[in-house]
Design an enzyme around this catalytic site. Structure first.
Site, mmCIF file in Angstrom:
data_model
loop_
_atom_site.group_PDB
_atom_site.id
_atom_site.type_symbol
_atom_site.label_atom_id
_atom_site.label_comp_id
_atom_site.label_asym_id
_atom_site.label_seq_id
_atom_site.Cartn_x
_atom_site.Cartn_y
_atom_site.Cartn_z
ATOM 1 N NE ARG A 58 6.069 -9.835 18.441
ATOM 2 C CZ ARG A 58 6.396 -11.132 18.549
ATOM 3 N NH1 ARG A 58 6.675 -11.835 17.463
ATOM 4 N NH2 ARG A 58 6.439 -11.726 19.720
ATOM 5 C CE1 TYR A 111 13.026 9.761 3.505
ATOM 6 C CE2 TYR A 111 12.735 7.472 4.155
ATOM 7 C CZ TYR A 111 12.847 8.816 4.489
ATOM 8 O OH TYR A 111 12.779 9.188 5.793
ATOM 9 C CG ASP A 183 8.784 3.362 -2.201
ATOM 10 O OD1 ASP A 183 7.608 3.769 -2.238
ATOM 11 O OD2 ASP A 183 9.581 3.662 -1.284
ATOM 12 C CE LYS A 208 5.672 9.969 4.137
ATOM 13 N NZ LYS A 208 6.848 9.269 3.712
HETATM 14 O O1 7XF Z 1 8.909 5.007 7.225
HETATM 15 P P1 7XF Z 1 8.064 6.010 6.517
HETATM 16 O O2 7XF Z 1 6.606 5.738 6.630
HETATM 17 O O3 7XF Z 1 8.457 7.433 6.854
HETATM 18 O O4 7XF Z 1 8.355 5.831 4.930
HETATM 19 C C1 7XF Z 1 9.632 5.785 4.366
HETATM 20 C C2 7XF Z 1 9.529 6.170 2.927
HETATM 21 C C3 7XF Z 1 9.570 5.163 1.973
HETATM 22 N N1 7XF Z 1 9.493 5.435 0.657
HETATM 23 C C4 7XF Z 1 9.373 6.701 0.228
HETATM 24 C C5 7XF Z 1 9.300 6.970 -1.239
HETATM 25 C C6 7XF Z 1 9.298 7.748 1.133
HETATM 26 O O5 7XF Z 1 9.181 8.987 0.667
HETATM 27 C C7 7XF Z 1 9.387 7.482 2.523
HETATM 28 C C8 7XF Z 1 9.332 8.547 3.532
HETATM 29 N N2 7XF Z 1 9.574 9.835 3.030
HETATM 30 C C9 7XF Z 1 9.295 11.034 3.813
HETATM 31 C C10 7XF Z 1 9.632 12.233 2.926
HETATM 32 O O6 7XF Z 1 10.266 12.046 1.865
HETATM 33 O O7 7XF Z 1 9.229 13.335 3.243
HETATM 34 C C11 7XF Z 1 10.021 10.976 5.122
HETATM 35 C C12 7XF Z 1 10.255 12.179 5.866
HETATM 36 S S1 7XF Z 1 11.932 12.257 6.529
#
Ligand code: 7XF
Length: 393
Positions: A58, A111, A183, A208
């Site tokens: 951790r 998001y 971001d 992603k």
């Molecule tokens: O915690 P995660 O790895 O899912 O990331 C959160 C996140 C943070 N910043 C951006 C710009 C994101 O697009 C996301 C996650 N987005 C996915 C989407 O838009 O499809 C989550 C699916 S509900």
């Protein structure tokens, strides 16, 4: 030293780390929860930070550290901290930065779970936030209050793909002594380098494009060594959204082909966008490659590519959008993005369902919008799939 862009593939291929004790071609996967101290005194000294060495996963792990160093290096930042998810990284950065009574200024559109986190911080900790388009100096200046501690932006914004001028916002932030957090999930450092444009912290959903293969949930934050140390010793250590070594290993494996994948994603997106632009059933198309005016000039200044995310509205509204998705055969109906597979989803009922309808409209996110993450399949096959779905509408 930052390599030339032509050196990206070589640089990515070498993400295996310099301190590899086995000379293995791929990075060692140190899948352990804890580390054995040679003696009791060394254990105490490592805990006190008086001696280098690992203690407990951790608090740090060699495989996770390789991933942290890789993201920091690609973003041009001093240091990085890995998290178990993108939301782990975002909350991990915001919590040590903000106290009750503070204010966070945000881009108009984030998001859905980031929106949820902001609401949670407001309800539980009296940490306020406001959304602003942040398109002009005047808009930024009026939105900053005496309590503002930081500015948080997505660009391109999920899912409207609107762009925010990172350099302009960074300059305004620094005039007021504020930190700018960007971001960079939609672009990755391959296409956009927020730190070079003046951002202080970059966060990622590494789930992603960085991972790229749809097999891991992960996040990362990068910035100054000092702030990353604060993040590591506060939210990472004491809240504990820690990345597993195996997931770090998968991310390092995925990242070695980042440049190749990003090129193919973007090439496909250009073909798909051109196809969508010619469909009479498409009432509105959101793809940075087609932006004009101020948005186009932001694209030219800060992005090396329009990327591979496309949102569009069908003339039949939400009903047509749902029917269209159901007609697709190759393109999968799924949230997430940046995967080698093309994924389509409906933000109003899926990724941004946490955002109240009136707020969604203010963000420019109508109920009829669908979002397509263009994968690395053959563009002809993607277009054929879209084409047969339009015919069946
Ligand atoms: O915690 P995660 O790895 O899912 O990331 C959160 C996140 C943070 N910043 C951006 C710009 C994101 O697009 C996301 C996650 N987005 C996915 C989407 O838009 O499809 C989550 C699916 S509900």
């Amino acid at each position: 030293m930052e390599p030339q862009v032509s050196g990206w593939n070589t640089r990515l291929a070498r993400l295996t780390g310099a301190k590899n004790p086995y000379d293995s071609l791929t990075p060692p996967l140190v899948q352990t929860s804890t580390f054995v101290f040679p003696d009791a005194q060394t254990g105490g000294a490592r805990f006190a930070g008086e001696q280098p060495g690992y203690v407990y996963t951790r608090l740090g792990n060699p495989t996770v550290q390789l991933f942290e160093e890789a993201v920091a290096s690609l973003e041009g930042a001093e240091a990085g901290v890995a998290f178990a998810s993108g939301m782990g990284a975002i909350s991990g950065v915001l919590l040590p930065l903000l106290k009750p009574g503070d204010h966070l200024l945000c881009s108009e559109g984030v998001y859905g779970s980031t929106f949820g986190l902001l609401e949670f911080l407001a309800d539980h900790f009296r940490i306020a936030h406001t959304f602003s388009p942040l398109q002009t100096e005047a808009q930024i200046e009026t939105a900053i209050t005496g309590d503002t501690k930081a500015i948080y932006i997505e660009t391109p914004i999920n899912p409207t793909l609107s762009l925010v001028d990172i350099e302009m916002v960074a300059q305004a932030a620094h005039r007021h002594g504020l930190m700018l957090i960007v971001d960079n999930t939609f672009m990755t450092p391959y296409w956009q380098k927020p730190i070079e444009l003046g951002a202080d912290v970059v966060v990622h959903s590494a789930t992603k494009y960085l991972g790229g293969h749809g097999d891991v949930i992960a996040g990362a934050a990068v910035g100054s060594a000092e702030f990353m140390r604060t993040v590591r010793l506060s939210t990472l250590k004491d809240i504990g959204a820690v990345l597993s070594p195996f997931d770090a290993w998968l991310l390092l494996r995925g990242m070695r082909t980042l440049a190749l994948r990003m090129e193919q994603h973007a090439k496909n997106a250009q073909r798909v966008a051109a196809f969508l632009a010619n469909q009479t059933a498409v009432a509105a198309l959101h793809y940075p490659g087609y932006f004009e005016g101020g948005q186009r000039s932001i694209l030219q200044r800060q992005m090396r590519s329009p990327g591979a995310m496309i949102s569009f509205e069908l003339s039949g509204g939400m009903k047509a959008g749902m029917a269209f998705m159901n007609h697709l055969k190759l393109i999968k109906i799924a949230v997430s993005l940046g995967d080698i597979h093309s994924l389509i989803q409906h933000p109003a009922s899926m990724t941004h369902s946490l955002v109240p309808p009136e707020e969604r409209l203010r963000m420019g996110l109508p109920d009829g919008m669908v979002r397509l993450s263009v994968g690395i399949e053959d563009a002809d096959d993607l277009i054929a799939d879209l084409s047969q779905a339009f015919e069946r509408l």
